[in-house]
Design a protein around this motif. Structure first.
Motif, PDB file in Angstrom:
ATOM      1  N   LEU A   1       0.809  -1.211   0.000  1.00  0.00           N
ATOM      2  CA  LEU A   1       0.000   0.000   0.000  1.00  0.00           C
ATOM      3  C   LEU A   1       0.847   1.267   0.000  1.00  0.00           C
ATOM      4  O   LEU A   1       0.512   2.251  -0.656  1.00  0.00           O
ATOM      5  N   HIS A   2       1.938   1.248   0.718  1.00  0.00           N
ATOM      6  CA  HIS A   2       2.722   2.467   0.909  1.00  0.00           C
ATOM      7  C   HIS A   2       3.633   2.791  -0.266  1.00  0.00           C
ATOM      8  O   HIS A   2       4.165   3.890  -0.354  1.00  0.00           O
ATOM      9  N   ALA A   3       3.831   1.821  -1.163  1.00  0.00           N
ATOM     10  CA  ALA A   3       4.928   1.923  -2.121  1.00  0.00           C
ATOM     11  C   ALA A   3       4.586   2.688  -3.395  1.00  0.00           C
ATOM     12  O   ALA A   3       5.479   2.957  -4.201  1.00  0.00           O
ATOM     13  N   PHE A   4       3.326   3.073  -3.587  1.00  0.00           N
ATOM     14  CA  PHE A   4       2.934   3.638  -4.881  1.00  0.00           C
ATOM     15  C   PHE A   4       2.175   4.947  -4.674  1.00  0.00           C
ATOM     16  O   PHE A   4       1.224   5.016  -3.894  1.00  0.00           O
ATOM     17  N   ASP A   5       2.605   5.962  -5.397  1.00  0.00           N
ATOM     18  CA  ASP A   5       1.996   7.284  -5.251  1.00  0.00           C
ATOM     19  C   ASP A   5       0.797   7.424  -6.190  1.00  0.00           C
ATOM     20  O   ASP A   5       0.476   6.540  -6.974  1.00  0.00           O
ATOM     21  N   GLU A   6       0.137   8.567  -6.090  1.00  0.00           N
ATOM     22  CA  GLU A   6      -1.051   8.810  -6.904  1.00  0.00           C
ATOM     23  C   GLU A   6      -0.738   8.770  -8.390  1.00  0.00           C
ATOM     24  O   GLU A   6      -1.563   8.313  -9.192  1.00  0.00           O
ATOM     25  N   ARG A   7       0.419   9.231  -8.783  1.00  0.00           N
ATOM     26  CA  ARG A   7       0.770   9.256 -10.201  1.00  0.00           C
ATOM     27  C   ARG A   7       0.842   7.838 -10.755  1.00  0.00           C
ATOM     28  O   ARG A   7       0.328   7.561 -11.842  1.00  0.00           O
ATOM     29  N   PHE A   8       1.468   6.939  -9.993  1.00  0.00           N
ATOM     30  CA  PHE A   8       1.527   5.542 -10.436  1.00  0.00           C
ATOM     31  C   PHE A   8       0.110   4.982 -10.589  1.00  0.00           C
ATOM     32  O   PHE A   8      -0.204   4.325 -11.585  1.00  0.00           O
ATOM     33  N   CYS A   9      -0.728   5.239  -9.598  1.00  0.00           N
ATOM     34  CA  CYS A   9      -2.104   4.719  -9.631  1.00  0.00           C
ATOM     35  C   CYS A   9      -2.867   5.277 -10.822  1.00  0.00           C
ATOM     36  O   CYS A   9      -3.574   4.540 -11.527  1.00  0.00           O
ATOM     37  N   ALA A  10      -2.729   6.575 -11.066  1.00  0.00           N
ATOM     38  CA  ALA A  10      -3.442   7.206 -12.172  1.00  0.00           C
ATOM     39  C   ALA A  10      -2.985   6.640 -13.509  1.00  0.00           C
ATOM     40  O   ALA A  10      -3.798   6.383 -14.410  1.00  0.00           O
ATOM     41  N   GLN A  11      -1.699   6.444 -13.660  1.00  0.00           N
ATOM     42  CA  GLN A  11      -1.178   5.900 -14.914  1.00  0.00           C
ATOM     43  C   GLN A  11      -1.645   4.467 -15.134  1.00  0.00           C
ATOM     44  O   GLN A  11      -1.984   4.078 -16.255  1.00  0.00           O
ATOM     45  N   ALA A  12      -1.695   3.672 -14.063  1.00  0.00           N
ATOM     46  CA  ALA A  12      -2.160   2.292 -14.186  1.00  0.00           C
ATOM     47  C   ALA A  12      -3.636   2.248 -14.569  1.00  0.00           C
ATOM     48  O   ALA A  12      -4.052   1.453 -15.423  1.00  0.00           O
ATOM     49  N   ALA A  13      -4.436   3.112 -13.945  1.00  0.00           N
ATOM     50  CA  ALA A  13      -5.868   3.134 -14.240  1.00  0.00           C
ATOM     51  C   ALA A  13      -6.127   3.638 -15.658  1.00  0.00           C
ATOM     52  O   ALA A  13      -6.984   3.100 -16.374  1.00  0.00           O
ATOM     53  N   GLN A  14      -5.405   4.667 -16.067  1.00  0.00           N
ATOM     54  CA  GLN A  14      -5.580   5.171 -17.419  1.00  0.00           C
ATOM     55  C   GLN A  14      -5.128   4.143 -18.443  1.00  0.00           C
ATOM     56  O   GLN A  14      -5.737   3.982 -19.505  1.00  0.00           O
ATOM     57  N   GLY A  15      -4.073   3.410 -18.115  1.00  0.00           N
ATOM     58  CA  GLY A  15      -3.616   2.360 -19.020  1.00  0.00           C
ATOM     59  C   GLY A  15      -4.661   1.279 -19.218  1.00  0.00           C
ATOM     60  O   GLY A  15      -4.781   0.705 -20.308  1.00  0.00           O
ATOM     61  N   ALA A  16      -5.440   0.979 -18.161  1.00  0.00           N
ATOM     62  CA  ALA A  16      -6.469  -0.053 -18.273  1.00  0.00           C
ATOM     63  C   ALA A  16      -7.541   0.322 -19.287  1.00  0.00           C
ATOM     64  O   ALA A  16      -8.182  -0.554 -19.872  1.00  0.00           O
ATOM     65  N   LEU A  17      -7.752   1.617 -19.513  1.00  0.00           N
ATOM     66  CA  LEU A  17      -8.764   2.073 -20.455  1.00  0.00           C
ATOM     67  C   LEU A  17      -8.329   1.893 -21.897  1.00  0.00           C
ATOM     68  O   LEU A  17      -9.157   1.905 -22.806  1.00  0.00           O
ATOM     69  N   ARG A  18      -7.030   1.744 -22.105  1.00  0.00           N
ATOM     70  CA  ARG A  18      -6.530   1.717 -23.484  1.00  0.00           C
ATOM     71  C   ARG A  18      -5.816   0.424 -23.862  1.00  0.00           C
ATOM     72  O   ARG A  18      -5.687   0.122 -25.035  1.00  0.00           O
ATOM     73  N   GLU A  19      -5.315  -0.327 -22.887  1.00  0.00           N
ATOM     74  CA  GLU A  19      -4.420  -1.444 -23.202  1.00  0.00           C
ATOM     75  C   GLU A  19      -5.214  -2.671 -23.637  1.00  0.00           C
ATOM     76  O   GLU A  19      -5.383  -3.634 -22.899  1.00  0.00           O
ATOM     77  N   ILE A  20      -5.689  -2.602 -24.876  1.00  0.00           N
ATOM     78  CA  ILE A  20      -6.496  -3.695 -25.428  1.00  0.00           C
ATOM     79  C   ILE A  20      -5.642  -4.892 -25.794  1.00  0.00           C
ATOM     80  O   ILE A  20      -6.141  -6.017 -25.923  1.00  0.00           O
ATOM     81  N   SER A  21      -4.327  -4.683 -25.955  1.00  0.00           N
ATOM     82  CA  SER A  21      -3.452  -5.764 -26.425  1.00  0.00           C
ATOM     83  C   SER A  21      -3.368  -6.910 -25.420  1.00  0.00           C
ATOM     84  O   SER A  21      -3.190  -8.068 -25.819  1.00  0.00           O
TER      85      SER A  21
END
Length: 833
Positions: free
Chosen positions: A286-306
């Motif tokens: 829980l402590h190891a990831f900041d908001e930027r990492f979380c936002a990038q992972a969530a945004q990636g889920a919207l596009r990473e169809i591969s």
């Protein structure tokens, strides 16, 4: 002399090992490990202690040899009643690795992970992903268990407490936070997560702040009001591990949109957890990831169809585990094989938004059509993380939604082509928010152009590029559909369209059963006692008198059963004699289509009352004609009215007429059994119900039959079987029938002085088997329905097959595949043309 019981004088023979300083350690304080200084409560490594002048030590915690640490304020004489303040727990799936855990600082029942460890070949321990810094000296080396436990306890428990911070604060894993949403009422769980990420900003992790933002933007605050008005339950899908919100069908469109947006926000959290696990070796601290990492992972889920496209390609080469069901095997490459393969692949897609779908296929024509759901623009995140932090992204949501829809259209097309090499053309249509929603996109693809031009960029990640996020037209140009109906608005969102026309062969398969005179395949003819599809119909009634006339008679003469009886007899006179027709077929009434599909179980019980020579006809060569609904209804009510007037013989005779017409309808057996029970003929009632349980398929039928059978068995002294039958009723514990059965069961047990523990369901089933009482639905009935499900699907008769497949979905593991299959057989796509 020291008054503090934790302070001891170290004997000359004791051993002491001083520890290097740990970040956060108070100035002037020295910690170490002492052993052989006093008696250990059990086998262990001694105590963590603060080393004091004059060979003294203040004992702080005892180190157990099994990897646990117990805080103390004096020498321990035993461990009874004590909980460890830190422990090591081996991962089940990773040899030589495990978690460092402390009790939940919020008082929860599950411990909190504050770090991980890994061991070397010589049993030394090293830190992995600690939530607090033990210092470079300890972090970069591996240690004997004695010292590793001591440093862990000081780092994660004692030093934080000296700073006024609860042990375990900031610890835990992202997955644990997400799974907490399944505990307790959903509105409370959502509010708690939002509170942790907003009210406690100073102590909240980056993930908790990110989660709170996503939930607030999705409208989680409105879930409480919706849940107060409707049933709303959060579940986790076994196929994908994603969340799914179950809610009532009668929620308003606005409430549905809110629930779907919250569901999508919750599932974005899972994509963050998976990305975090991939980044830190599978833990997702829980402590190891900041908001930027979380936002990038969530945004990636919207596009990473591969990722999904790659998984679909792997499934294409795998065997189909659903081709055989209860011994009924679909033809390889047939409709059952292709359809279950398609559904299984769809159910495994890990998508950030809910996917619902229907499909139709005609393998002879080489076509498949798919309808599927896409989210509305409002379900997308309202803010994004940029180089300078969060910014308002609402204006771009329509374009993002359109891009997602087109990417998903490409993926659904891949799934369709992957289901069979016989599929040569696929049309896919996207509907907004639900299958009844607006049609936004309709694309058609031919196999070779798709495989050569569209599939490579889907699989190799080219379409995952962020440059496409706001450019849906560019994605469409990459996919190159050969047919399309699509229109973009000024904000690059999708406008409502008229879908591509459904292939004529798919429409032709969806004619009503009674109009479908196609011949059945030979293996189905004996099983279904029919030669054509139309003979399977039980819903179309073209008799001279309809069931609506019977209902009208009952309504008009509610207070005059005698007049109603006279009019019902007139109805039977108008219908005429019901018996073998000119083709030698038996009359058959079925209360619902499933009863028609199990005619192979027709025992002929009751037929002798009206068809004395019919018994030998019960074979694979038996054929049926549809008896008028009004005939069954008239006999049913004549039986009830006769019993009201005290004519038990006439009542039984009319009930047996019902049974002779409806040998696979459970309610007909119940009616005969009630006639017997009213005359206290409980042995006959029990026999009738026992026979009826062989054809009972639905809980509403067989649970009531067990209830009636329990009382009949009780009255004839078969009390153990009666207890078993009452126990079977309790399979559905939250019903009025179960409450009544519970009371009668208590009375029965008191009467026979039964002091045993309550009978378990498994024991009840064994009692019934031993007494030759069926456990419904029986294995024979389910086997017959499985054969019908596969056979009718392979024969291209979806309108008749869906009931059998639906029943399978209620009695098979991994039932989501069969449930979705049944829905597509029922609805298809033709009704959306």
């Amino acid at each position: 002399m020291d008054q503090d019981p934790a302070v001891i004088k170290l004997p000359l023979f004791s051993k002491t090992s001083k520890l290097a300083a740990i970040p956060g350690q108070s100035e002037g304080v020295t910690y170490g490990v002492v052993w052989d200084a006093c008696r250990d409560p059990e086998h262990g490594f001694g105590y963590v202690a603060e080393l004091l002048p004059g060979r003294r030590a203040r004992l702080l915690a005892w180190l157990a040899a099994d990897g646990k640490v117990y805080s103390c304020d004096r020498p321990l004489t035993g461990l009874a009643g004590l909980r460890p303040s830190l422990e090591l727990a081996q991962w089940q799936d990773r040899k030589g690795q495990g978690a460092i855990r402390v009790p939940d600082p919020n008082g929860g029942g599950q411990p909190v992970i504050v770090g991980e460890y890994q061991t070397t070949w010589d049993k030394r321990y090293g830190f992995v992903n600690p939530t607090r810094d033990p210092g470079r000296f300890f972090l970069t080396r591996n240690w004997e268990l004695r010292y590793f436990l001591a440093v862990s306890w000081l780092t994660f428990v004692h030093i934080p407490q000296t700073q006024g911070v609860a042990a375990g604060s900031g610890g835990g894993r992202i997955g644990e936070v997400i799974l907490n949403l399944l505990d307790g009422p959903l509105p409370d769980a959502l509010d708690a997560l939002i509170w942790r990420g907003t009210t406690q900003q100073g102590q909240a992790s980056g993930f908790e702040r990110f989660a709170a933002r996503q939930l607030v933007e999705a409208g989680a605050a409105d879930v409480r009001a919706i849940a107060a008005e409707h049933n709303v339950t959060l579940v986790r899908l076994g196929s994908t591990s994603l969340f799914w919100l179950r809610f009532d069908d009668d929620v308003s469109p606005e409430q549905r949109a809110t629930l779907l947006a919250v569901e999508a926000a919750l599932n974005r959290l899972w994509f963050v957890e998976w990305a975090a696990g991939a980044a830190d070796g599978g833990t997702g601290m829980l402590h190891a990831f900041d908001e930027r990492f979380c936002a990038q992972a969530a945004q990636g889920a919207l596009r990473e169809i591969s990722r999904n496209a790659g998984a679909v390609a792997q499934r294409e080469r795998a065997d189909n585990p659903y081709r055989t069901i209860r011994g009924a095997e679909g033809a390889r490459g047939g409709i059952w094989d292709v359809s279950t393969r398609f559904v299984d692949t769809c159910e495994r897609l890990k998508l950030p938004f809910r996917l619902e779908y229907r499909f139709d296929t005609d393998l002879d024509a080489g076509v498949m059509a798919v309808r599927f759901t896409v989210p509305s623009a409002d379900a997308f995140p309202a803010s994004r993380m940029g180089e300078r932090g969060w910014y308002d992204a609402r204006a771009g949501r329509p374009a993002c939604a359109a891009t997602y829809a087109i990417r998903l259209a490409g993926l659904m097309t891949q799934v369709a082509f992957a289901s069979s090499v016989r599929v040569m053309a696929v049309d896919v249509t996207a509907h907004e928010d639900g299958l009844a929603g607006r049609s936004l996109l309709s694309l058609g693809f031919d196999r070779t152009p798709f495989l050569m031009e569209a599939l490579p960029p889907l699989k190799d990640g080219r379409l995952d590029n962020p440059i496409f996020d706001d450019d849906p037209l560019a994605v469409l140009n990459v996919l190159k559909p050969v047919r399309h109906a699509v229109r973009f608005a000024g904000d690059r969102g999708l406008c409502e369209i008229t879908p591509l026309p459904v292939h004529a062969s798919l429409v032709a398969k969806r004619q009503e059963v009674w109009r479908d005179w196609r011949p059945l395949p030979e293996p189905l003819r004996g099983l279904l006692r029919a030669d054509t599809v139309a003979e399977l119909d039980v819903m179309h009634d073209d008799a001279v008198v309809g069931d609506d006339e019977v209902r009208a008679i009952l309504e008009e003469n509610e207070e005059s059963p005698l007049i109603a009886s006279v009019q019902l007899e007139a109805v039977l006179s108008r219908i005429g004699e019901i018996g073998l027709d000119e083709q030698g077929r038996l009359p058959l009434y079925c209360a619902y289509p499933m009863a028609r599909l199990i005619v192979s179980l027709d025992s002929g019980m009751g037929a002798g009352s009206v068809l004395p020579d019919a018994e030998p006809l019960r074979s694979a060569d038996t054929r049926y004609w549809k008896a008028p609904d009004a005939a069954y209804g008239a006999h049913l009510w004549l039986s009830r009215f006769a019993r009201q007037e005290g004519d038990a013989d006439r009542g039984l005779a009319e009930a047996l007429q019902c049974l002779s017409l409806a040998p696979t309808t459970a309610r007909a057996y119940i009616e005969v059994a009630v006639c017997h029970a009213e005359q206290e003929q409980y042995a006959q009632a029990a026999e009738t119900l026992t026979q009826g349980l062989r054809v009972a398929l639905l809980p509403g039928d067989f649970l009531y039959m067990y209830y009636r059978l329990a009382y009949a068995l009780w009255r004839i002294g078969r009390t153990n079987e009666a207890v078993a039958c009452y126990t079977m009723v309790l399979r559905e514990p939250n019903t009025a029938l179960a409450e009544t059965a519970r009371g009668e069961l208590a009375e029965l047990r008191q009467q026979i002085d039964d002091t045993r523990p309550p009978m378990a369901l498994a024991e009840a089933e064994q009692v019934l088997y031993a007494a030759n009482i069926p456990v419904s639905p029986t294995e024979t009935a389910l086997d017959a329905m499985a054969a019908v499900a596969v056979g009718l699907t392979d024969a291209g008769v979806p309108m008749a097959a869906h009931d059998a497949v639906w029943l399978m979905s209620r009695h098979m593991r991994n039932s989501d595949v069969y449930d979705s299959m049944a829905a597509s057989l029922r609805d298809g796509v033709a009704d959306r043309s």
